[in-house]
Design a protein around this motif. Sequence first.
Motif, PDB file in Angstrom:
ATOM      1  N   GLU A 102      -2.555  13.021  -9.492  1.00 49.66           N
ATOM      2  CA  GLU A 102      -2.099  12.643 -10.918  1.00 49.66           C
ATOM      3  C   GLU A 102      -1.709  12.076 -10.587  1.00 49.66           C
ATOM      4  N   THR A 103      -0.499  11.649  -9.150  1.00 54.46           N
ATOM      5  CA  THR A 103       0.192  10.337  -9.192  1.00 54.46           C
ATOM      6  C   THR A 103      -0.842   9.455  -8.660  1.00 54.46           C
ATOM      7  N   ALA A 104      -1.538   9.682  -8.377  1.00 50.26           N
ATOM      8  CA  ALA A 104      -2.263   8.278  -8.178  1.00 50.26           C
ATOM      9  C   ALA A 104      -2.940   7.628  -9.447  1.00 50.26           C
ATOM     10  N   SER A 105      -3.009   8.679 -10.137  1.00 48.88           N
ATOM     11  CA  SER A 105      -3.827   7.867 -11.644  1.00 48.88           C
ATOM     12  C   SER A 105      -2.916   7.683 -12.386  1.00 48.88           C
ATOM     13  N   LYS A 106      -1.827   7.718 -12.620  1.00 47.11           N
ATOM     14  CA  LYS A 106      -0.567   7.735 -13.916  1.00 47.11           C
ATOM     15  C   LYS A 106       0.078   6.524 -13.859  1.00 47.11           C
ATOM     16  N   LEU A 134       1.005  -1.634   0.114  1.00 46.23           N
ATOM     17  CA  LEU A 134      -0.169   0.167   0.211  1.00 46.23           C
ATOM     18  C   LEU A 134       0.512   0.984  -0.399  1.00 46.23           C
ATOM     19  N   ILE A 135       0.744   1.876  -1.122  1.00 47.77           N
ATOM     20  CA  ILE A 135       0.678   3.355  -1.067  1.00 47.77           C
ATOM     21  C   ILE A 135       0.032   4.706  -0.729  1.00 47.77           C
ATOM     22  N   TYR A 136       0.294   5.425  -0.101  1.00 47.05           N
ATOM     23  CA  TYR A 136      -0.953   6.687   0.014  1.00 47.05           C
ATOM     24  C   TYR A 136      -0.371   8.143  -0.024  1.00 47.05           C
ATOM     25  N   THR A 137      -1.494   8.850  -1.301  1.00 53.52           N
ATOM     26  CA  THR A 137      -0.889   9.749  -1.740  1.00 53.52           C
ATOM     27  C   THR A 137      -2.252  11.073  -1.669  1.00 53.52           C
ATOM     28  N   SER A 138      -2.319  12.217  -1.932  1.00 53.45           N
ATOM     29  CA  SER A 138      -3.295  12.956  -1.704  1.00 53.45           C
ATOM     30  C   SER A 138      -3.518  14.001  -3.443  1.00 53.45           C
TER      31      SER A 138
END
Length: 294
Positions: free
Chosen positions: A78-82, A71-75
């Motif tokens: 764009e990072t989440a989608s790329k 698991l990694i986490y981001t808000s």
Amino acid sequence: MDLKQVTVIGSGVLGSQIAFQIAYSGFKVTVYDINDEALVKAQHNMRTLTDSYERDMEVTDLELKEALSNLIYTSNLETASKEADLIIEAIPEVKELKIDLYKQLAILAPEKTIFATNTSTFLPSDFAKDTGRPEKFLALHFANQIWLNNTAEIMGTEQTDPDIFETIVTFAKNIGMIPLPLHKEQRGYILNSLLVPLLKSAEDLLVNEVANPETIDKTWMIATKAPRGPFGILDIVGLNTAYNIALSRESEDSKKIANYLKENYLDKGHLGIQSGKGFYTYPNPTYLDKDFLK
């Protein structure tokens, strides 16, 4: 299509469960939410889930550590989608929020990315045009307590590519779910088409002062031998979700339910199991007492 990188948008009760189950099944999962505060809460939810898996699934500490490491986490959307092969949307049941999200994802996500909505109340065709890829969009709906109630209802639109549909059926099997394909769009799928009328009937009885939650649940549990009643179920679903569902129906009695939930529960921070208190107090709700049904 080989799905390796999965992104889950929304880290609430069910979003966290979906992400953890996929990570537990060996996939790399990116968890997205709107700010760092929500992500801190998500990480807490994941650690809590390890306790549930250890208790209910008899998994090893090593397996749980591997799941957490996936698991990694981001808000950052764009990072989440790329890099995503599959994006699963599990944000609140507010149509405008979902439309806005899909319009952003249509721009940010690679052409290869499949979009799936976990919506409980809307149809995938409500959002298909906003995704910019209706042939790669469908609904993938999970039940709460996903590690025990391992259903995956899969529902496309008339525009969904049959190969994409079958890819998601296979994916559901690969994450330990039992795929339940629907042959046409149905608001509420199978599970909620059966469950939501029950929950609404219970809410109507409560807000119209016919009986209190314990009496209503006791009636259902005794008569059907169910392990919990509708208000015990609502605590699992989450009272914020119940509130949003009531708002989405737009009838006068549903507005009354929404106002009741807001004033008596949401405004007090009583959201169900996730907050430790809803219609019952957790971890020891009274419906589990040995004398409750007497």
